[in-house]
Design an enzyme around this catalytic site. Structure first.
Site, PDB file in Angstrom:
ATOM      1  N   HIS A 111      10.406   0.446  -6.612  1.00  0.00           N
ATOM      2  CA  HIS A 111       9.592   1.637  -6.335  1.00  0.00           C
ATOM      3  C   HIS A 111      10.097   2.232  -5.020  1.00  0.00           C
ATOM      4  CE1 HIS A 111       5.940   3.795  -5.065  1.00  0.00           C
ATOM      5  NE2 HIS A 111       5.492   3.699  -6.305  1.00  0.00           N
ATOM      6  N   ASP A 188       7.511  -7.186  -3.094  1.00  0.00           N
ATOM      7  CA  ASP A 188       6.539  -6.138  -3.370  1.00  0.00           C
ATOM      8  C   ASP A 188       5.634  -6.651  -4.493  1.00  0.00           C
ATOM      9  OD1 ASP A 188       5.144  -3.979  -4.296  1.00  0.00           O
ATOM     10  OD2 ASP A 188       6.878  -2.666  -4.541  1.00  0.00           O
ATOM     11  N   GLN A 191       2.459  -4.634  -8.253  1.00  0.00           N
ATOM     12  CA  GLN A 191       2.186  -4.675  -9.703  1.00  0.00           C
ATOM     13  C   GLN A 191       1.998  -6.105 -10.212  1.00  0.00           C
ATOM     14  OE1 GLN A 191       1.508  -2.161 -11.559  1.00  0.00           O
ATOM     15  NE2 GLN A 191       2.311  -0.426 -10.425  1.00  0.00           N
ATOM     16  N   LYS A 214      -5.029  -1.341  -6.335  1.00  0.00           N
ATOM     17  CA  LYS A 214      -4.576  -1.726  -7.686  1.00  0.00           C
ATOM     18  C   LYS A 214      -5.209  -3.049  -8.117  1.00  0.00           C
ATOM     19  CE  LYS A 214       0.133   0.170  -7.183  1.00  0.00           C
ATOM     20  NZ  LYS A 214       0.094   1.567  -7.579  1.00  0.00           N
ATOM     21  N   CYS A 353       7.991   7.223  -9.135  1.00  0.00           N
ATOM     22  CA  CYS A 353       8.509   6.830  -7.808  1.00  0.00           C
ATOM     23  C   CYS A 353       9.621   5.800  -7.951  1.00  0.00           C
ATOM     24  CB  CYS A 353       7.401   6.279  -6.903  1.00  0.00           C
ATOM     25  SG  CYS A 353       6.041   7.397  -6.707  1.00  0.00           S
TER      26      CYS A 353
HETATM   27  C1  LIG Z   1       5.837  -1.660  -7.609  1.00  0.00           C
HETATM   28  C2  LIG Z   1       5.107  -0.762  -6.656  1.00  0.00           C
HETATM   29  N1  LIG Z   1       5.328  -0.884  -5.348  1.00  0.00           N
HETATM   30  C3  LIG Z   1       4.699  -0.108  -4.442  1.00  0.00           C
HETATM   31  C4  LIG Z   1       3.814   0.851  -4.832  1.00  0.00           C
HETATM   32  C5  LIG Z   1       3.152   1.697  -3.803  1.00  0.00           C
HETATM   33  O1  LIG Z   1       1.817   1.377  -3.760  1.00  0.00           O
HETATM   34  P1  LIG Z   1       0.787   2.248  -2.931  1.00  0.00           P
HETATM   35  O2  LIG Z   1       0.481   3.449  -3.762  1.00  0.00           O
HETATM   36  O3  LIG Z   1      -0.384   1.334  -2.759  1.00  0.00           O
HETATM   37  O4  LIG Z   1       1.409   2.596  -1.646  1.00  0.00           O
HETATM   38  C6  LIG Z   1       3.531   1.015  -6.192  1.00  0.00           C
HETATM   39  C7  LIG Z   1       2.592   2.056  -6.633  1.00  0.00           C
HETATM   40  O5  LIG Z   1       2.589   2.504  -7.730  1.00  0.00           O
HETATM   41  C8  LIG Z   1       4.202   0.194  -7.113  1.00  0.00           C
HETATM   42  O6  LIG Z   1       3.986   0.316  -8.431  1.00  0.00           O
END
Ligand SMILES: Cc1ncc(COP(=O)(O)O)c(C=O)c1O
Length: 399
Positions: A111, A188, A191, A214, A353
């Site tokens: 992402h 990260d 998800q 989330k 993204c």
């Molecule tokens: C894999 C992953 N990392 C990071 C993020 C960023 O998360 P946030 O919107 O809480 O900043 C997302 C958001 O969709 C994501 O799916």
């Protein structure tokens, strides 16, 4: 109680398949916000009066709950506004540990939140920014990873679940390989935590970023877990009130972690709500969540596979998290998602993204439609999606 009844927003007839973007909020989380605003709406870590004292106690108790959820110590949990801020904070903390000649390694399926902070950091510090590939099926290309994991690699940044392909990389093994090379490992978990238990230390990572919103928590919440020995020395993203021990005209001394990273007034209600979300997950149980989502993911995959014109990206259901991105041949993904929205079926379309990934896989329009599940979804939701896609095909004269 039916699982959907936990979520006041979900009325009969509505199908929510966008938990990957943000989860629905269960009643106990909404109640926690109301309880704070009605009952003791004071700031934290500053007042001595009863409201302020209670707000501080509940805020810190939420930190304990969140820490317990990921099997960490409270000092290792820093609240942020989302996973993006958590990843940027990790980059800020590691900034003075990398320099010219070093390498920062990330996967092509990250992402942007786990891509851009590292690209920028590498460029600012004169280090190399190197991206390793995935296979056409959506698995990590381990050969490419091993080739690029050189002795000068100082940081590996890796997702625990791709937000587009659902791929779950062998992050423990990869973290170990990177640690053996002397690199810092940043995962990260945005998800991953909504669907699976995380024991932070057993991952082998130094930092893991999470989105509170989330995991059934309020909007505007996220958190970073980090090893205490690294957090003790780190550079905060913000300086100002609440993060210092002493300030004089000549300088300042910072507080210990986690306070040193939480300058200014935090999202008190949000954090207290996030504590309630941790309790909520515990009350449902990861075993139940995993059991339901495994069945639903398999059903979603096979249902979509059975629809003519649908192209799915990423590995088979047994190797993926609870989301599936796809395209319907001949229709722009935004049109698919808009039409489905008109039918009460909510899912996301776009580049998610993850532009480098869409480009790498040469996905049409560099965009896709994504259906992401949570444990509260049911088979009927998936059948409604399938019927909806057939209606899109009719509307766009594909049948
Ligand atoms: C894999 C992953 N990392 C990071 C993020 C960023 O998360 P946030 O919107 O809480 O900043 C997302 C958001 O969709 C994501 O799916």
């Amino acid at each position: 109680m039916r699982f959907k009844e936990h979520f006041p927003a979900i009325e009969d007839g509505l199908v929510y398949l966008d938990s990957g973007a943000t989860s629905l909020k269960p009643k106990p989380v909404i109640d926690a916000l109301t309880r704070y605003y009605y009952g003791f709406p004071a700031n934290v870590h500053r007042g001595a009066y009863p409201w302020a004292d209670r707000a501080t106690r509940e805020y810190e108790s939420a930190r304990e709950k969140v820490a317990n959820l990921i099997h960490a110590r409270p000092e290792e949990v820093v609240f942020t506004k989302n996973a993006t801020e958590a990843l940027n904070l990790a980059a800020s903390i590691l900034a003075n540990r990398i320099g010219k000649g070093d390498r920062v390694l990330v996967s092509v399926m990250e992402h942007h939140a786990n891509f851009l902070p590292w690209m920028r950091l590498a460029r600012e510090r004169g280090a190399e920014f190197v991206v390793f590939n995935i296979t056409p099926e959506g698995y990590v290309d381990l050969k490419d990873f091993e080739r690029k994991l050189t002795g000068n690699t100082k940081i590996l940044a890796l997702t625990m679940t791709s937000n587009v392909l659902g791929t779950v990389p062998p992050f423990k093994e990869m973290a170990k390989m990177a640690k053996d090379m002397g690199a810092f490992v940043v995962l990260d978990g945005a998800q991953y935590l909504p669907h699976h238990r995380v024991r932070v230390r057993s991952t082998g990572a130094d930092f893991i970023a999470f989105s509170g919103h989330k995991v059934f928590g309020p909007m505007g919440t996220g958190f970073l877990w980090g090893r205490e020995e690294i957090l003790r020395e780190g550079r905060p993203l913000l300086v100002g009130g609440s993060m210092i021990r002493d300030v004089s005209v000549d300088g300042y001394e910072m507080e210990d972690t986690p306070q040193r990273y939480e300058a200014g007034t935090p999202n008190v209600a949000g954090v207290i709500g996030l504590g309630a979300a941790a309790d909520f997950i515990t009350s449902i149980g990861y075993e139940e969540i995993e059991r339901r989502e495994k069945e639903l993911t398999s059903k979603l995959y096979h249902t979509l596979r059975g629809i003519e014109g649908v192209e799915i990206y990423g590995p088979p259901p047994e190797d993926r998290g609870a989301l599936i991105s796809f395209n319907l041949k001949g229709v722009h993904p935004h049109d698919v998602a808009w039409y489905l929205g008109e039918l009460g079926i909510m899912l996301r379309s776009g580049g998610h993204c993850a532009h480098p990934l869409h480009k790498f896989l040469k996905i049409p329009y560099n965009q896709s439609v994504r259906a992401s599940l949570s444990f509260f979804n049911d088979e009927e939701d998936i059948e409604r999606l399938a019927e909806g896609i057939e209606r899109v095909k009719k509307a766009f004269r594909l049948t």
